[in-house]
Design an enzyme around this catalytic site. Structure first.
Site, mmCIF file in Angstrom:
data_model
loop_
_atom_site.group_PDB
_atom_site.id
_atom_site.type_symbol
_atom_site.label_atom_id
_atom_site.label_comp_id
_atom_site.label_asym_id
_atom_site.label_seq_id
_atom_site.Cartn_x
_atom_site.Cartn_y
_atom_site.Cartn_z
ATOM 1 C CB THR A 157 -0.604 0.033 1.014
ATOM 2 O OG1 THR A 157 -1.644 -0.813 1.413
ATOM 3 C CG2 THR A 157 -1.649 0.990 0.935
ATOM 4 C CD GLU A 199 1.721 -1.573 4.675
ATOM 5 O OE1 GLU A 199 1.487 -0.625 3.813
ATOM 6 O OE2 GLU A 199 2.287 -1.455 5.811
HETATM 7 C C1 5RP Z 1 1.077 2.759 4.378
HETATM 8 C C2 5RP Z 1 3.366 2.245 4.310
HETATM 9 C C3 5RP Z 1 3.773 2.812 3.267
HETATM 10 O O1 5RP Z 1 4.566 1.474 2.429
HETATM 11 C C4 5RP Z 1 4.752 3.095 3.225
HETATM 12 O O2 5RP Z 1 3.697 4.977 3.863
HETATM 13 C C5 5RP Z 1 5.116 4.113 1.880
HETATM 14 O O3 5RP Z 1 4.198 4.662 1.221
HETATM 15 P P1 5RP Z 1 5.282 5.858 -0.349
HETATM 16 O O4 5RP Z 1 5.628 4.581 -1.171
HETATM 17 O O5 5RP Z 1 4.003 6.280 -0.097
HETATM 18 O O6 5RP Z 1 6.222 6.555 0.648
HETATM 19 O O7 5RP Z 1 3.839 1.838 5.221
HETATM 20 O O8 5RP Z 1 1.054 1.840 5.302
#
Ligand code: 5RP
Length: 240
Positions: A41, A119
């Site tokens: 995500t 996750e």
């Molecule tokens: C979501 C997450 C994402 O992997 C993390 O926030 C990184 O996000 P992005 O790729 O938008 O920087 O842990 O819960």
């Protein structure tokens, strides 16, 4: 700028986006026929899913997947990736997901996008978790990024007080309309700020996860396999 990363400083949001797309595409190329894939995500995982959809459309690649959020479920479904019920499986071949921070021991902070619980469950049953980041996420010490903690709504103010009484600084995540942010699991998130970074992540993990009402923390230890780092010029490095 984060400690020790002067050589990696990015200039613009477009640079960051190029890096995220490059690393998402590189990770999509790792997926092999017949794999059961965990879909992460976030904005970097979004590019991974997009390129995976393209691969399934433009080749004979056949996969099944499980997603770590409603957002990624929707993207995969719209793109025609077959999704399986998490309750019908015991393991995944590979999961590809982003991170908010990762250190050189591959300890991570995740959950900036609010999907930490799913996750972690999905990463924990994956043969390999491939982490995809842009170069700014690699840090010498965790804790520049606030640590998300998922908590149950029952007694949430009490849980926050207990966290603060243990010496942590944190508050509830809110939406743009100032409502308490709700995870896909119907829980709340407290984001913890470390004024001087996180000195002992394992100790903080033990302390925070032992508080009743805390469902999960955004610390991810011993889960990351290969770590791919996207750069603004479109190249992708493998963390040694
Ligand atoms: C979501 C997450 C994402 O992997 C993390 O926030 C990184 O996000 P992005 O790729 O938008 O920087 O842990 O819960």
């Amino acid at each position: 700028m984060r400690e020790g990363l002067k050589q990696f400083q990015m200039k613009t949001p477009q640079d960051k986006d190029h890096a995220k797309e490059a690393v998402g595409k590189a990770a999509a190329a790792l997926i092999q026929n017949g794999m059961l894939v965990g879909l992460g995500t976030g904005s970097t995982a979004h590019y991974f899913i997009q390129h995976l959809i393209e691969r399934t459309r433009n080749s004979d690649l056949k996969i099944n997947a499980v997603a770590t959020s409603e957002r990624s479920t929707h993207q995969a479904r719209e793109g025609g990736i077959p999704l399986v019920d998490i309750n019908t499986i015991t393991h995944l071949d590979i999961t590809v997901d982003g991170a908010d921070e990762i250190d050189h021991q591959k300890r991570m902070i995740k959950g900036g996008g609010g999907a930490l619980l799913r996750e972690k469950i999905i990463a924990s049953i994956s043969h390999e978790m491939v982490v995809i980041i842009d170069e700014e996420k690699l840090v010498d010490r965790l804790g520049h990024f606030p640590l998300p903690i998922e908590i149950v709504p029952f007694a949430h103010q009490l849980t926050l007080s207990r966290i603060k009484n243990l010496g942590y600084q944190g508050n509830f995540r809110k939406t743009s309309s100032n409502e308490l942010y709700l995870t896909d699991n119907g829980n709340y998130i407290i984001d913890i700020h470390f004024p001087n970074c996180c000195q002992s992540p394992e100790k903080d993990q033990d302390t925070l996860s032992s508080i009743p009402g805390v469902v999960e923390t955004g610390f991810f230890f011993h889960l990351a396999g290969r770590v791919l780092i996207g750069k603004a010029d479109g190249t992708v490095l493998l963390l040694p």
